[in-house]
Design a protein around this motif. Structure first.
Motif, PDB file in Angstrom:
ATOM      1  N   ALA A  37      31.538 -30.646 -23.860  1.00 26.64           N
ATOM      2  CA  ALA A  37      32.646 -29.716 -23.640  1.00 26.64           C
ATOM      3  C   ALA A  37      32.392 -28.846 -22.414  1.00 26.64           C
ATOM      4  CB  ALA A  37      32.847 -28.842 -24.876  1.00 26.64           C
ATOM      5  N   ILE A  38      31.152 -28.407 -22.236  1.00 28.67           N
ATOM      6  CA  ILE A  38      30.790 -27.581 -21.079  1.00 28.67           C
ATOM      7  C   ILE A  38      31.009 -28.370 -19.789  1.00 28.67           C
ATOM      8  CG2 ILE A  38      28.864 -26.474 -19.877  1.00 28.67           C
ATOM      9  CD1 ILE A  38      27.702 -25.877 -22.707  1.00 28.67           C
ATOM     10  N   LYS A  39      30.584 -29.618 -19.789  1.00 29.20           N
ATOM     11  CA  LYS A  39      30.746 -30.464 -18.603  1.00 29.20           C
ATOM     12  C   LYS A  39      32.216 -30.689 -18.292  1.00 29.20           C
ATOM     13  CE  LYS A  39      26.380 -33.000 -19.112  1.00 29.20           C
ATOM     14  NZ  LYS A  39      25.764 -34.331 -19.365  1.00 29.20           N
ATOM     15  N   GLU A  40      33.018 -30.873 -19.340  1.00 25.89           N
ATOM     16  CA  GLU A  40      34.442 -31.125 -19.135  1.00 25.89           C
ATOM     17  C   GLU A  40      35.168 -29.893 -18.586  1.00 25.89           C
ATOM     18  OE1 GLU A  40      36.467 -32.786 -22.463  1.00 25.89           O
ATOM     19  OE2 GLU A  40      35.048 -34.437 -22.711  1.00 25.89           O
ATOM     20  N   ARG A  41      34.832 -28.726 -19.105  1.00 29.65           N
ATOM     21  CA  ARG A  41      35.539 -27.512 -18.658  1.00 29.65           C
ATOM     22  C   ARG A  41      35.012 -26.998 -17.322  1.00 29.65           C
ATOM     23  NH1 ARG A  41      31.951 -23.565 -21.612  1.00 29.65           N
ATOM     24  NH2 ARG A  41      32.404 -24.334 -23.697  1.00 29.65           N
ATOM     25  N   GLY A  42      33.758 -27.359 -16.992  1.00 29.45           N
ATOM     26  CA  GLY A  42      33.243 -27.014 -15.681  1.00 29.45           C
ATOM     27  C   GLY A  42      32.518 -25.686 -15.564  1.00 29.45           C
ATOM     28  N   TYR A  43      32.221 -25.037 -16.678  1.00 27.63           N
ATOM     29  CA  TYR A  43      31.456 -23.788 -16.616  1.00 27.63           C
ATOM     30  C   TYR A  43      30.683 -23.568 -17.904  1.00 27.63           C
ATOM     31  CZ  TYR A  43      35.481 -21.862 -19.214  1.00 27.63           C
ATOM     32  OH  TYR A  43      36.466 -21.645 -20.139  1.00 27.63           O
ATOM     33  N   LEU A  44      29.600 -22.807 -17.766  1.00 28.81           N
ATOM     34  CA  LEU A  44      28.715 -22.453 -18.875  1.00 28.81           C
ATOM     35  C   LEU A  44      28.823 -20.949 -19.103  1.00 28.81           C
ATOM     36  CD1 LEU A  44      26.215 -23.104 -20.781  1.00 28.81           C
ATOM     37  CD2 LEU A  44      24.788 -22.500 -18.800  1.00 28.81           C
ATOM     38  N   GLY A  84      25.518 -29.156 -13.817  1.00 31.98           N
ATOM     39  CA  GLY A  84      26.484 -29.382 -12.745  1.00 31.98           C
ATOM     40  C   GLY A  84      27.742 -28.565 -12.906  1.00 31.98           C
ATOM     41  N   VAL A  85      27.605 -27.355 -13.472  1.00 29.97           N
ATOM     42  CA  VAL A  85      28.776 -26.513 -13.726  1.00 29.97           C
ATOM     43  C   VAL A  85      28.552 -25.095 -13.193  1.00 29.97           C
ATOM     44  CG1 VAL A  85      29.400 -27.827 -15.787  1.00 29.97           C
ATOM     45  CG2 VAL A  85      27.939 -25.796 -16.011  1.00 29.97           C
ATOM     46  N   GLU A  86      29.626 -24.313 -13.203  1.00 33.20           N
ATOM     47  CA  GLU A  86      29.558 -22.906 -12.798  1.00 33.20           C
ATOM     48  C   GLU A  86      28.927 -22.080 -13.922  1.00 33.20           C
ATOM     49  OE1 GLU A  86      32.740 -19.252 -11.897  1.00 33.20           O
ATOM     50  OE2 GLU A  86      33.451 -21.314 -12.221  1.00 33.20           O
ATOM     51  N   LEU A  87      28.245 -21.011 -13.548  1.00 34.51           N
ATOM     52  CA  LEU A  87      27.665 -20.111 -14.538  1.00 34.51           C
ATOM     53  C   LEU A  87      28.525 -18.867 -14.676  1.00 34.51           C
ATOM     54  CD1 LEU A  87      25.363 -19.094 -16.401  1.00 34.51           C
ATOM     55  CD2 LEU A  87      24.281 -18.147 -14.339  1.00 34.51           C
TER      56      LEU A  87
END
Length: 284
Positions: A37-44, A84-87
């Motif tokens: 889900a984190i990878k799909e939405r693009g942020y942690l 590979g996502v935004e923090l």
């Protein structure tokens, strides 16, 4: 200015606590688990309580959105990079940090969390990423003018003390001091709130992590830590860990792999040392 920024952040914390929660991040995206889900939405989204230098603290000189810094924030950034996502850092009161993980509101808590059996039952806890072999342990912060009268825990009979709610400090105080003989034991959401209560003579002492409290004392004359009077530490509780919603073992495995890297390379220790020096310069 420091008090003003604290008030502004407190307002932010309150608004964050009132925001709606996502109990199951995966169910909202169709992903099989939170990691996907984190990878799909693009942020942690990482919850932290930014009043525990050098792990997490505030640098008001930085741009809005970048003011929460520290060794734990560097760890969070490394995890986000691996994904590979935004923090996205979410500053909260400590009790809200804990509940945000147990309810699944945010992806993880990185906030100098110690291992406690009750926490292990409520959330997944990662491997320890910081264990100080020269730990200064836990003690009490008092006013310098009163320090000589405290040689044993029994000297606090009839006194008022304060500790952070839900913390390891609270556990040590309530199990190693005779709280029935205290005049009062107050609980606060932030360690710095407790320290301020000592300075303002609202309580006689604050239960503290010695290393953190020393930084505060250096920036706030008139306070000191009782370094000759310490709580007995339980090795089971040693080390700081990442908290993750229960059952999210895929995310836990990834976090543990990142922890292995930054611990073995010495990077986390380097971050900790650098931010310890920086926090001392800022006077936090």
């Amino acid at each position: 200015m420091k008090k003003f920024m604290t008030i502004v952040l407190a307002a932010t914390l309150s608004l964050s606590m009132l925001a709606g929660c996502t109990v199951n991040a995966a169910s909202n995206t169709g992903a099989e688990n939170r990691l996907e889900a984190i990878k799909e939405r693009g942020y942690l989204e990482v919850a932290t309580e930014p009043y525990f230098a050098p792990n997490e603290f505030i640098d008001a000189s930085k741009p809005a959105g970048e003011q929460v810094i520290g060794s734990d924030i560097e760890l969070a950034r490394r995890i986000a990079e691996r994904l590979g996502v935004e923090l996205k850092i979410v500053p909260l009161e400590f009790s809200a940090v804990l509940s945000s993980v147990t309810t699944g509101k945010y992806d993880m808590a990185i906030s100098a969390l110690a291992y406690m059996p009750s926490r292990a039952e409520a959330m997944e806890l990662s491997k320890a990423y910081y264990i100080n072999p020269n730990s200064e342990g836990y003690s009490l912060m008092v006013r310098e003018e009163d320090a000589d009268q405290y040689k044993a825990f029994s000297d606090f009979d009839g006194k008022k003390i304060v500790c952070q709610s839900g913390s390891l400090q609270e556990l040590y105080a309530t199990t190693q001091m005779d709280t029935s003989k205290l005049a009062d034991i107050a609980r606060v959401s932030a360690t710095t709130d407790g320290y301020l209560m000592v300075s303002e003579k609202k309580v006689d002492a604050a239960v503290c992590a010695v290393a953190n409290a020393k930084l505060y004392c250096e920036a706030n004359p008139g306070l000191t830590v009782l370094t000759d009077l310490r709580f007995q530490e339980d090795e089971e509780f040693s080390g700081t860990r990442v908290g993750i919603p229960k059952g999210e073992t895929e995310l836990l495995d990834l976090v543990n792999s990142v922890i292995d890297e930054v611990v073995e390379s010495g990077e986390y220790l380097q971050w900790y040392t650098e931010y310890q020096e920086y926090a001392a310069k800022l006077g936090v």
